[in-house]
Design an enzyme around this catalytic site. Structure first.
Site, PDB file in Angstrom:
ATOM      1  N   ARG A  74       1.363   4.460   8.920  1.00 18.25           N
ATOM      2  CA  ARG A  74       0.216   3.956   8.139  1.00 18.25           C
ATOM      3  C   ARG A  74      -0.130   2.528   8.547  1.00 18.25           C
ATOM      4  O   ARG A  74      -1.278   2.096   8.422  1.00 18.25           O
ATOM      5  CB  ARG A  74       0.533   3.976   6.640  1.00 18.25           C
ATOM      6  CG  ARG A  74       0.544   5.356   6.006  1.00 18.25           C
ATOM      7  CD  ARG A  74       0.685   5.245   4.508  1.00 18.25           C
ATOM      8  NE  ARG A  74      -0.258   4.254   4.007  1.00 18.25           N
ATOM      9  CZ  ARG A  74       0.009   3.456   2.963  1.00 18.25           C
ATOM     10  NH1 ARG A  74       1.156   3.548   2.335  1.00 18.25           N
ATOM     11  NH2 ARG A  74      -0.889   2.570   2.558  1.00 18.25           N
ATOM     12  N   CYS A 112       1.715   3.855  -1.330  1.00 23.15           N
ATOM     13  CA  CYS A 112       3.154   3.616  -1.503  1.00 23.15           C
ATOM     14  C   CYS A 112       3.471   3.481  -2.985  1.00 23.15           C
ATOM     15  O   CYS A 112       2.693   2.991  -3.762  1.00 23.15           O
ATOM     16  CB  CYS A 112       3.530   2.301  -0.823  1.00 23.15           C
ATOM     17  SG  CYS A 112       3.511   2.449   0.934  1.00 23.15           S
ATOM     18  N   LYS A 115      -3.932  -4.335   9.326  1.00 20.23           N
ATOM     19  CA  LYS A 115      -4.208  -3.170   8.462  1.00 20.23           C
ATOM     20  C   LYS A 115      -4.908  -3.635   7.195  1.00 20.23           C
ATOM     21  O   LYS A 115      -5.907  -3.053   6.773  1.00 20.23           O
ATOM     22  CB  LYS A 115      -2.901  -2.479   8.087  1.00 20.23           C
ATOM     23  CG  LYS A 115      -3.024  -1.498   6.921  1.00 20.23           C
ATOM     24  CD  LYS A 115      -1.725  -0.862   6.524  1.00 20.23           C
ATOM     25  CE  LYS A 115      -1.000  -1.609   5.461  1.00 20.23           C
ATOM     26  NZ  LYS A 115      -1.488  -1.406   4.099  1.00 20.23           N
ATOM     27  N   ASN A 116      -4.412  -4.711   6.590  1.00 19.24           N
ATOM     28  CA  ASN A 116      -4.925  -5.120   5.281  1.00 19.24           C
ATOM     29  C   ASN A 116      -6.229  -5.896   5.358  1.00 19.24           C
ATOM     30  O   ASN A 116      -6.746  -6.337   4.340  1.00 19.24           O
ATOM     31  CB  ASN A 116      -3.855  -5.904   4.511  1.00 19.24           C
ATOM     32  CG  ASN A 116      -2.703  -5.002   4.108  1.00 19.24           C
ATOM     33  OD1 ASN A 116      -2.831  -3.772   4.172  1.00 19.24           O
ATOM     34  ND2 ASN A 116      -1.603  -5.585   3.714  1.00 19.24           N
ATOM     35  N   ARG A 128       0.808   0.779  -9.980  1.00 19.55           N
ATOM     36  CA  ARG A 128      -0.201   0.052  -9.191  1.00 19.55           C
ATOM     37  C   ARG A 128      -1.479  -0.020 -10.041  1.00 19.55           C
ATOM     38  O   ARG A 128      -2.459   0.636  -9.777  1.00 19.55           O
ATOM     39  CB  ARG A 128      -0.450   0.750  -7.857  1.00 19.55           C
ATOM     40  CG  ARG A 128       0.788   0.902  -6.996  1.00 19.55           C
ATOM     41  CD  ARG A 128       1.362  -0.415  -6.487  1.00 19.55           C
ATOM     42  NE  ARG A 128       0.477  -1.125  -5.576  1.00 19.55           N
ATOM     43  CZ  ARG A 128       0.382  -0.851  -4.282  1.00 19.55           C
ATOM     44  NH1 ARG A 128       1.048   0.159  -3.777  1.00 19.55           N
ATOM     45  NH2 ARG A 128      -0.408  -1.553  -3.516  1.00 19.55           N
ATOM     46  N   ASP A 188       5.169  -8.444   1.665  1.00 16.92           N
ATOM     47  CA  ASP A 188       5.196  -7.390   2.692  1.00 16.92           C
ATOM     48  C   ASP A 188       6.209  -7.663   3.785  1.00 16.92           C
ATOM     49  O   ASP A 188       6.533  -6.765   4.559  1.00 16.92           O
ATOM     50  CB  ASP A 188       3.805  -7.229   3.327  1.00 16.92           C
ATOM     51  CG  ASP A 188       2.786  -6.743   2.319  1.00 16.92           C
ATOM     52  OD1 ASP A 188       1.583  -6.869   2.590  1.00 16.92           O
ATOM     53  OD2 ASP A 188       3.202  -6.270   1.252  1.00 16.92           O
TER      54      ASP A 188
END
Ligand code: EPZ
Length: 423
Positions: free
Chosen positions: A400, A116, A22-23, A121, A308
């Site tokens: 997600r 999230c 995903k990242n 952030r 994570d």
């Protein structure tokens, strides 16, 4: 809203093929904007963040489609450089489009990122760096308005913290800037290396990705049109290893992974008493009758223990023999899953960035809510081990970042199903 219904206590065993990262797919889709042509990405995970990024590409004028793990986009024409608040709110990482749009169009407008809630952030490092490269950036009413009236130029800069997103945004802005950009104290995550690999295949001149000093010589890209395969998802790998580990005598073989991305994670499973074997692009794990608590888990930037993976490993420690200490050094508010774990019988105390877990013999099924992506994944792990039935809602968070989670877990022997909750 959707929820997962899990009846715990089942033995897990089997093999899975790991999803793409995903990242990595998100910055790669942003990087496609710089290619001004047809781009094909393979090994894309079937997750909602990928589709959100595809919607952003289509919103700015690209023609993007996806089938299975393949994403195709034609970025020849980009007519719009504004990303609507609605699109931005779908995911935090949409800020990655800032560097790519500035590099492509010399301007962009987007709202402060959503995603999230892991504490504030901020994107101050992104903004400071892009301004050093010639951008004018103003923030007004929650919007970020960027222009580069004189174009972007290279610069030398040192990040105060090796921010992954800031490193990616600077690379994306520098790729077509005038001159050389040098990033000191750059993030070293594998996703940075994947982004540089994709850009270099398409004509960029980036050196040092994966180290703390990255050099980018600005030049015009020349897309090859070749398919570029997204790297494997190291966090999804750690997650599925944690699922096999949390149940007694669990066994899993994960194919198409890169174990070198997990050098700080595998030892924690071994400290917990798991047998782990790596061979080629496969990782095998077998869990003991009961896990042992590992040494203190400190989250760090890569190549340290990844933040994570903190939540899913914490679930394992909730049923381990002994006490485990976690220190979360990356995000301010990354213990939002402890409430749900506590409802399932876990003994957890948190104080700021420290969490202390006293392992229990067993957890009990409960109704819980996914607080964020990785916290939701952690509650799934606890539910797999818990006695009785658990209901986890807000599954949209989990979708997600994890593709087909209930199908994959069912194939390993879990008793899990998804229900749509008509509100
Ligand atoms: C990326 O987020 C990942 N997201 C995160 O994964 C991951 O946890 C994080 O890197 C760290 O590895 C994506 O790649 C889409 P950072 P990012 O910039 O780029 C502070 C997941 O679960 N900071 O390295 O946002 C920041 O607040 C997600 O897949 C500033 O203060 O992470 C945080 O405390 C969650 N100012 C720390 O640095 C800035 O300008 C690390 O942030 C930027 C960051």
């Amino acid at each position: 809203m959707q929820k997962l219904i899990i009846t715990g206590g089942k033995r897990l065993g089997g093999e899975i093929t790991l999803q793409g990262a995903k990242n990595s797919v998100l910055p790669l889709l942003a990087a496609a904007i710089l290619c001004k042509g047809r781009v094909t990405l393979g090994n894309c995970p079937e997750i909602t963040d990928r589709y959100a990024a595809m919607r952003i590409l289509n919103h700015i004028g690209c023609r993007t489609s996806g089938s299975g793990d393949i994403t195709e986009t034609d970025t020849t024409s980009v007519g719009c450089c504004e990303i609507t608040d609605e699109l931005m709110r779908e995911m935090r990482s949409s800020v990655i489009f800032m560097g790519a749009l500035l590099g492509r169009c010399g301007k962009c407008r987007l709202s402060f990122p959503g995603g999230c809630d892991l504490g504030p952030r901020p994107i101050d490092m992104h903004i400071t760096a892009l301004c050093r490269m010639g951008a004018d950036i103003t923030e007004r009413h929650g919007e970020i308005i960027c222009t580069a009236p004189g174009g972007l130029h290279g610069t030398k800069l040192t990040l105060p913290f090796p921010s992954v997103g800031a490193t990616e945004n600077i690379i994306l802005a520098a790729v077509s800037a005038d001159g050389e950009t040098v990033i000191h104290n750059a993030a070293r995550e594998p996703e940075i290396t994947d982004l540089a690999g994709f850009l270099n295949v398409n004509g960029a001149d980036i050196a040092g990705a994966g180290s703390d000093t990255v050099r980018i010589n600005g030049r015009k890209l020349s897309p090859t049109g070749e398919i570029y395969r997204v790297m494997p998802d190291r966090i999804a790998c750690a997650t599925y290893l944690s699922y096999a580990a949390i149940v007694p005598h669990g066994e899993i073989l994960i194919k198409k992974c890169d174990h070198t991305h997990l050098d700080a994670v595998i030892p924690v499973f071994e400290q917990m008493g798991c047998t782990v074997r790596v061979f080629g692009s496969n990782i095998y794990l077998r869990s003991p009758d009961r896990l042992e608590s590992p040494d203190t888990v400190r989250t760090m930037v890569y190549p340290g223990f990844p933040t994570d993976a903190q939540a899913v490993i914490m679930s394992d420690t909730c049923v381990a023999a002994g006490t485990t200490v976690f220190i979360e050094n990356i995000f301010e508010n990354r213990y939002r899953h402890t409430g749900g774990l506590g409802r399932m019988g876990a003994d957890i105390r948190t104080e700021g960035r420290v969490a202390v877990i006293n392992g229990r013999e067993r957890l009990y099924g409960a109704k819980v809510s996914a607080p964020d992506l990785r916290g939701g994944a952690a509650l799934v792990g606890a539910a797999l081990a818990a006695e009785g039935v658990s209901e986890i809602d807000n599954v949209e968070y989990i979708d997600r970042g994890y593709e087909h989670i209930e199908q994959i877990l069912s194939s390993l022997g879990a008793d899990i199903r998804r229900e749509v909750v008509l509100s």
